[in-house]
Design a protein around this motif. Sequence first.
Motif, PDB file in Angstrom:
ATOM      1  N   SER A 940      -6.860  -0.603   1.127  1.00  0.00           N
ATOM      2  CA  SER A 940      -7.920  -0.957   0.672  1.00  0.00           C
ATOM      3  C   SER A 940      -8.998   0.189   0.827  1.00  0.00           C
ATOM      4  O   SER A 940      -8.799   0.939   1.750  1.00  0.00           O
ATOM      5  N   PRO A 941     -10.294  -0.134   0.059  1.00  0.00           N
ATOM      6  CA  PRO A 941     -11.090   1.258   0.082  1.00  0.00           C
ATOM      7  C   PRO A 941     -11.725   1.254   1.795  1.00  0.00           C
ATOM      8  O   PRO A 941     -12.120   2.341   1.927  1.00  0.00           O
ATOM      9  N   ASP A 942     -11.817   0.110   2.413  1.00  0.00           N
ATOM     10  CA  ASP A 942     -12.327   0.433   3.819  1.00  0.00           C
ATOM     11  C   ASP A 942     -11.165   0.779   4.953  1.00  0.00           C
ATOM     12  O   ASP A 942     -11.505   0.807   6.032  1.00  0.00           O
ATOM     13  N   GLY A 943      -9.860   0.791   4.228  1.00  0.00           N
ATOM     14  CA  GLY A 943      -8.864   1.235   5.062  1.00  0.00           C
ATOM     15  C   GLY A 943      -8.248   0.109   6.175  1.00  0.00           C
ATOM     16  O   GLY A 943      -7.234   0.485   6.806  1.00  0.00           O
ATOM     17  N   THR A 944      -8.737  -0.888   6.129  1.00  0.00           N
ATOM     18  CA  THR A 944      -8.282  -1.972   6.969  1.00  0.00           C
ATOM     19  C   THR A 944      -7.031  -2.832   6.379  1.00  0.00           C
ATOM     20  O   THR A 944      -6.344  -3.533   7.459  1.00  0.00           O
ATOM     21  N   ARG A 945      -6.753  -2.852   5.183  1.00  0.00           N
ATOM     22  CA  ARG A 945      -5.719  -3.485   4.651  1.00  0.00           C
ATOM     23  C   ARG A 945      -4.994  -2.697   3.724  1.00  0.00           C
ATOM     24  O   ARG A 945      -5.251  -1.680   3.360  1.00  0.00           O
ATOM     25  N   ILE A 946      -3.552  -3.213   3.453  1.00  0.00           N
ATOM     26  CA  ILE A 946      -2.465  -2.366   2.752  1.00  0.00           C
ATOM     27  C   ILE A 946      -1.987  -3.535   1.956  1.00  0.00           C
ATOM     28  O   ILE A 946      -1.814  -4.501   2.188  1.00  0.00           O
ATOM     29  N   PHE A 982      -6.055  -1.674  -5.217  1.00  0.00           N
ATOM     30  CA  PHE A 982      -7.572  -2.304  -4.810  1.00  0.00           C
ATOM     31  C   PHE A 982      -8.493  -1.992  -5.802  1.00  0.00           C
ATOM     32  O   PHE A 982      -8.566  -1.024  -6.355  1.00  0.00           O
ATOM     33  N   SER A 983      -9.563  -2.958  -5.921  1.00  0.00           N
ATOM     34  CA  SER A 983     -10.815  -2.689  -6.796  1.00  0.00           C
ATOM     35  C   SER A 983     -11.583  -2.007  -6.026  1.00  0.00           C
ATOM     36  O   SER A 983     -11.317  -1.958  -4.692  1.00  0.00           O
ATOM     37  N   PRO A 984     -12.575  -1.165  -6.148  1.00  0.00           N
ATOM     38  CA  PRO A 984     -13.371  -0.272  -5.552  1.00  0.00           C
ATOM     39  C   PRO A 984     -14.187  -1.058  -4.280  1.00  0.00           C
ATOM     40  O   PRO A 984     -14.486  -0.447  -3.427  1.00  0.00           O
ATOM     41  N   ASP A 985     -14.503  -2.226  -4.591  1.00  0.00           N
ATOM     42  CA  ASP A 985     -15.146  -3.006  -3.410  1.00  0.00           C
ATOM     43  C   ASP A 985     -13.982  -3.821  -2.630  1.00  0.00           C
ATOM     44  O   ASP A 985     -14.456  -4.372  -1.628  1.00  0.00           O
ATOM     45  N   LYS A 996       5.736  -7.870 -17.750  1.00  0.00           N
ATOM     46  CA  LYS A 996       4.869  -7.403 -18.874  1.00  0.00           C
ATOM     47  C   LYS A 996       3.496  -7.843 -18.697  1.00  0.00           C
ATOM     48  O   LYS A 996       2.514  -7.799 -19.802  1.00  0.00           O
ATOM     49  N   THR A 997       3.112  -8.232 -17.629  1.00  0.00           N
ATOM     50  CA  THR A 997       1.607  -8.872 -17.227  1.00  0.00           C
ATOM     51  C   THR A 997       1.047  -8.014 -16.354  1.00  0.00           C
ATOM     52  O   THR A 997       1.570  -7.447 -15.389  1.00  0.00           O
ATOM     53  N   ILE A 998      -0.273  -7.905 -16.441  1.00  0.00           N
ATOM     54  CA  ILE A 998      -1.154  -7.418 -15.437  1.00  0.00           C
ATOM     55  C   ILE A 998      -1.849  -8.532 -14.623  1.00  0.00           C
ATOM     56  O   ILE A 998      -2.301  -9.385 -15.409  1.00  0.00           O
ATOM     57  N   ARG A 999      -1.911  -8.664 -13.352  1.00  0.00           N
ATOM     58  CA  ARG A 999      -2.755  -9.935 -12.631  1.00  0.00           C
ATOM     59  C   ARG A 999      -3.729  -9.165 -11.942  1.00  0.00           C
ATOM     60  O   ARG A 999      -3.378  -8.253 -10.935  1.00  0.00           O
ATOM     61  N   LEU A1000      -4.958  -9.941 -11.616  1.00  0.00           N
ATOM     62  CA  LEU A1000      -5.773  -9.710 -10.817  1.00  0.00           C
ATOM     63  C   LEU A1000      -5.852 -10.578  -9.723  1.00  0.00           C
ATOM     64  O   LEU A1000      -5.910 -12.013  -9.971  1.00  0.00           O
ATOM     65  N   TRP A1001      -5.712 -10.393  -8.398  1.00  0.00           N
ATOM     66  CA  TRP A1001      -5.687 -11.569  -7.308  1.00  0.00           C
ATOM     67  C   TRP A1001      -6.862 -11.235  -6.353  1.00  0.00           C
ATOM     68  O   TRP A1001      -7.556 -10.437  -6.151  1.00  0.00           O
ATOM     69  N   SER A1002      -7.480 -12.534  -5.904  1.00  0.00           N
ATOM     70  CA  SER A1002      -8.446 -12.340  -4.870  1.00  0.00           C
ATOM     71  C   SER A1002      -7.992 -11.929  -3.724  1.00  0.00           C
ATOM     72  O   SER A1002      -6.927 -12.394  -2.823  1.00  0.00           O
ATOM     73  N   ALA A1003      -8.525 -10.755  -3.022  1.00  0.00           N
ATOM     74  CA  ALA A1003      -8.063 -10.167  -1.608  1.00  0.00           C
ATOM     75  C   ALA A1003      -9.082 -10.910  -0.628  1.00  0.00           C
ATOM     76  O   ALA A1003      -8.930 -10.545   0.541  1.00  0.00           O
ATOM     77  N   ASP A1004      -9.955 -11.832  -1.104  1.00  0.00           N
ATOM     78  CA  ASP A1004     -10.540 -12.769   0.014  1.00  0.00           C
ATOM     79  C   ASP A1004      -9.897 -13.724   0.622  1.00  0.00           C
ATOM     80  O   ASP A1004      -9.285 -14.705   0.086  1.00  0.00           O
TER      81      ASP A1004
END
Length: 1480
Positions: A940-946, A982-985, A996-1004
Amino acid sequence: MFPPLKTALIGVVSLMELADTVRDAQDGFEKLGSRISGFQNIFAQYRAQGDIPPVIMRRLDRLSRDFEPISNMIGSKLRRSVVRRTIKAARDVEDVKDAFEKLAVLLENFQLACFLNTERMVGDMAEEVLLAKLHHIQGAGIDGQTEDECMEGTRVDLLDDIGAWSRDPGVARVFWLNGMAGTGKSAIARSVCHKLHEAGTLGASFFCSREIRNDVTRIIPTLAESLARRNTAYRLALLDVLREEPDVGHYTVPRQVEHLLEKPLRDAFGERLLMLTFVVDALDECSSEQAMQSLLSALVPRSRRIPVKFFLTSRPESHIQSQFRSNQPDLHNTLWLHDIEHSIVEADIRLYCTRRLQRIRASHEERELLYRFPPNWPLDRDIEMITKQAGKLFIYAFTALKYIEKRPVQRLLSMGEFDVVPERPLTKPLDDMYSLVLTNALDQDSHTQGEIQTTKQLLAIILVLRESLTVTALGELIGMPTEDIRSMLERLHAVVYTPAQNESGAITTFHASFEDYLTSPARAPETFRINHSDGHEALANACIRIMASDALYFNVSGSRTSYLPNSQQTFAPLSTSLAYSCLHWVHHFIRISNPAPMVALVYLVLRKKILFWLEVLSAKGHARLALGLLHRVLTAKNIVSKTMAGFLRDAKDFVMLGHDAIELSAPHIYLSVLPSLSPSSTIAKTLWPKFRNVPTYDVTGIHRSRGPLLQMSGHAGEVYSVAFSPDGTRVVSGSWDRAVRIWDARTGDLLMGPLEGHHNTVVSVAFSPDGAVVASGSLDGTIRLWNAKKGELMMHSLEGHSDGVRCVAFSPDGAKIISGSMDHTLRLWDAKTGNPLLHAFEGHTGDVNTVMFSRDGRRVVSGSDDETIRLWNVTTGEEVIKPLSGHIEWVRSVAFSPDGTRIVSGSNDDTIRLWDARTGAPIIDPLVGHTDTVLSVAFSPDGTRIASGSADKTVRLWDAATGRPVMQPFEGHGDYVWSVGFSPDGSTVVSGSGDKTIRLWSADIMDTNRSPHVAPSDTALPDGTLSQGSQVQVLVDNKDSAPGTSMKLRKTPSERPQGHSSRVWCVAFTPDATQVVSGSEDKTVSLWNAQTGASVLNPFQGHSGLVKCLAVSPDGSYIASGSADKTIRLWNARTGQQVAGPLSGHDNWVQSLVFSPDGTRVISGSSDGTIRIWDTRTGRPVTKPLEGHSDTVWSVAISPDGTQIVSGSADATLQLWNATTGDRLMEPLKGHKYNVFSVAFSPDGARIVSGSADATVRLWDARTGGTVMEPLRGHTGSVVSVSFSPDGEVIASGSFDTTVRLWNATNGLPVMKPLEGHSDIVRSVAFSPDGTRLVSGSYDNTIRVWGVTPGDSWIGSQGVQGGTIWSAIVSSFRLPAELRPTLSLEADLILTSQPSQSSQTSQADEEPHEMLYFDRESGWIKGPQDELIMWIPKDYWCGVLMPRTKVLIGRYRATLDVGRFVHGNRWMDCYTPNMTSVYL
């Protein structure tokens, strides 16, 4: 008859009478008489002379003139006296004979000409029929254009240059004239057409128009039809094409170019260049950008082979401009019209204005005698004023003069009152012009303030419309009478186009600069300024008003049956206003400056009509947009309340759950998707009571995780790589389909067409740090760089690797690119030039799968198939420290932490590891949780998660400090998850999958804590009621129920099913067939009742690793199990107690076990490549290990007489061994291409069956080692388990493709349709001792017992657990008589159906149990003619009793109640809005 001809013929007849006595003339008389008689027959069909066709009249006229000399000669003879005529008759014989000859020839020629004319007319009619099939557009050519060409004396040099190009055979054959709107392109095109026509070199022309001629597919057919009218040789060649392919006019545009232009032109003229030019104007006016790209991409490259030229005009739109970027100058000439020197354009506009004003004066003076013009009007200064204000835009001059035309003197004078500065920016003249138009349109002296505000609001609406609408549609949408709309727009005719008809055409602004002017504070005064938000608010209110009205209701699409997909339905027409509202309400709603007053109404409409809204989208073919639309509302700032947000999340889950079914069939939104919801869903709570006549589920043990935020579909193959743009607004993906795609991360929409150019799979993509460039790496061995905004290739491909490129990454400053390859090297590239930097980085001994720069850009980390991770100095290309070792399989992915101090890696060993980036030392224990290869990892951008993606189809989040999971896995992908990021935020995770799909998941973590789940039947819901599982009717067998409906109501919750908690690796029947034994990844061995599925004993525990294989002793007393812990354990089958200590000796996983026929020995195969034989009494090896395979021994079997052992190995061979001595009996059996996963002896020991990773089953002669027959093909994945039936007549096979197949062991043909029901790999299959049943174990954690007697009724044989759903559906499934099929059974469930010969056949005469089948690919239960009966969500498959399933053993259960299920033409009865909910 034609009078002159009649007179001549009278003389002829008279002469015949006179000379009748002359014997020698009689033959001539007879011939002539015959011809005259035929001649009379021709004219007998015409009642009067006026009826004779003009062409025949012209021939008659010519014939009468030819008769004159003969008639005169005859007349002179007739004027003699009777005596003289008689005396000289004999002497006139020769003259008469000559006359008769001439007459006969003339009449014969006339008749022949008439015949040929008739033939030609028939031929012409046939040709016209063929040409009509082109469906050309009438009035599209120059002759149909009413607008003016360039005024004489203007554009002289330009037109001369174009004329010279058209005559020069040595130049490019395509000329593209492009320019901004208003620069006069169409006028130039019209002038070019006229000049070419005068020169006789105009081939054909087509003038595109946004309102009426905007179909790209009609351009080529129209050009072809027009040229065919002008050129005979081309016409004949074209007709040949049309005779062979009469529908060519409706082919794809590239094929039209080939078949309508290239082929007939070359056939007619060969390679010779004709001096003909086709003119096509305003390409940008066409509606389909993709179709226009197809046209140009086909036409421009082919132009060298087409012997004519093409003059094309358009605005410089990106989709057109991209087709004219070739580096080959001989392909096309390009002229940018707005780049012509200002002085030249100014002179032309000046002349244009001068002559137009003169014409305006002349017209007024002619029409209005009392209208007075000042002397010398227009003055030179007036003309100069307009010229200067126009700048380079002819549209300005046109608009100004159109405005002046109605009141010339006053309006021209008023224009002069503006403070005009000649050198001002180009936009200022338009601003001044628009101000003048609006001053009159919004004049406060002529209009009330209310009228002015309404007009401004209408303008705001027109500016923000998502699609052009007719006057009627706009009126319906905004609730305004059409006459009011016309009245307001009449005042704006100079800037807004209003179609003449209310029902056709579209309201549009003339020029885009008008919107810019109205909405830019620096340009328009406050009085005229329009806020986009006002237009959006008006349209949002209009859309919601229409959706809230009676216009949106259940079955608004008018679907008459639930059996047909949307593509075959005859839907009721939906109003344009409703379709617009449903499709675009979100776009307008989220752009309102203050949406608060609307939120409550929007929420109310959605709660009541969410399914009706989806029905409209489905019926209109826009269901794929639903998820993105809901996501945009949910993520819009300051719009939704907490309650509404929860509803929207549930609505998104609904769409994600059933997106395939929603897109395929509108009725099944209600019949199939709605019943599949989790009971906790607010949609379920709200709408289930209103839809009581649908299937209901009693679900236990199935956990349904929170769905993704968005899903993006469009790739035609596996998605191997995904990445967010640096600003988080876009996602880039690379795929097996060789394309790169860029998506809107907020809506899921594609932002542009696919980026195509690679010649093999794209396995890696990356954004540059500034987001301007996308790099892609491909198995074609190249790297390509693309403009991320336009999708254009920026330079030549980067080539240097000698094998496929597996990974690419940008340096933090964007100046460099690092790549890793299958050639085992890394390479560094200059991102600006594409040139290689340094030498290849060498050191890895396997494919380089992954690379990444450190944050400071000084180091690169790489991971490889050689199981190591390496760190490299970017400056030198040398390794920084020794390789990082610890993984025991390929390293698939690596990533630096944002601070550069740590490295994370994922591997084929199913683990994730963290390393110190400075020392290379492991930081914490491996992260364990994935059950298959870890294919991708990211910090993750803050380095706390993988984040990690795996072949187990899940995405997981981990705490980077502790290595513990942060939340439940993200589940939903239907195949390997190849890439995550990860997204930049850090709020979102993106994943790309083999599905064949791309999915976006909430990391919250707060979002995932709200994950829905399918509650067990006794779970209480938040409102205190029981879950739907206990409220719905649940089916159980009922011996007293009516025939065909073996079900009854049950009010008690079902017992929680038992089963393994993880993958089932192995299964077997006990010798007495009463029990099933299984081994699992949960490290246990279990015994189950084979009739009921109940657990017989507590699980056998003792192994420290997954249980990979097992065997039951011949007398059923003992069970042997082999494990990943490298041991074999023996268990008492009656008590579950371990008999003795573990059998140890193998150095790796124990992959296979088998008892000897006498039960005294156990044979094992292992990943250590050996086979061992153990004494079951002592637990000691009987002989030394059997060695000979070069890789893992996947499977072992022993012959029925106990003398031979066969083994199958990862080395792709089978080997036969002496079971006593351990000696090899013959050379390895070769034939399979890859791993041999499973082997078995036939009951008579004469044959061996094997299953392989090559997806085939093979039969071998156990005595000779030769193959018995051709490989058995049908599976689409690795065959991992094979087994003979006890009588040796049937072979069963289990596969990665999730199916079980049964084959005839004699001829290799399928015995029945595949057994479908497992939702993951079928790892093990085994027959019952009597051969009537088969047990299978799967990675879906379940065990299934199947009835496999060929030809029996699989519904009737379902047994204790099964049959109710299938029999109930079949009993209610009735085809209309005219659709009822006649079924025949071939190879059990392989059905063929043909129309019934008699509509009197009763349903009872058919075999109803063979009428349905389950489509494993799509999840549909279908009828014999592919009727859509019901869709089942994939996460329920593992818990549903599929056809032939007798017993299902597992913790998952989805029991269906179809007692009230209505379908077919009764499907509308599912909706029961007025019924009161009654819970059982």
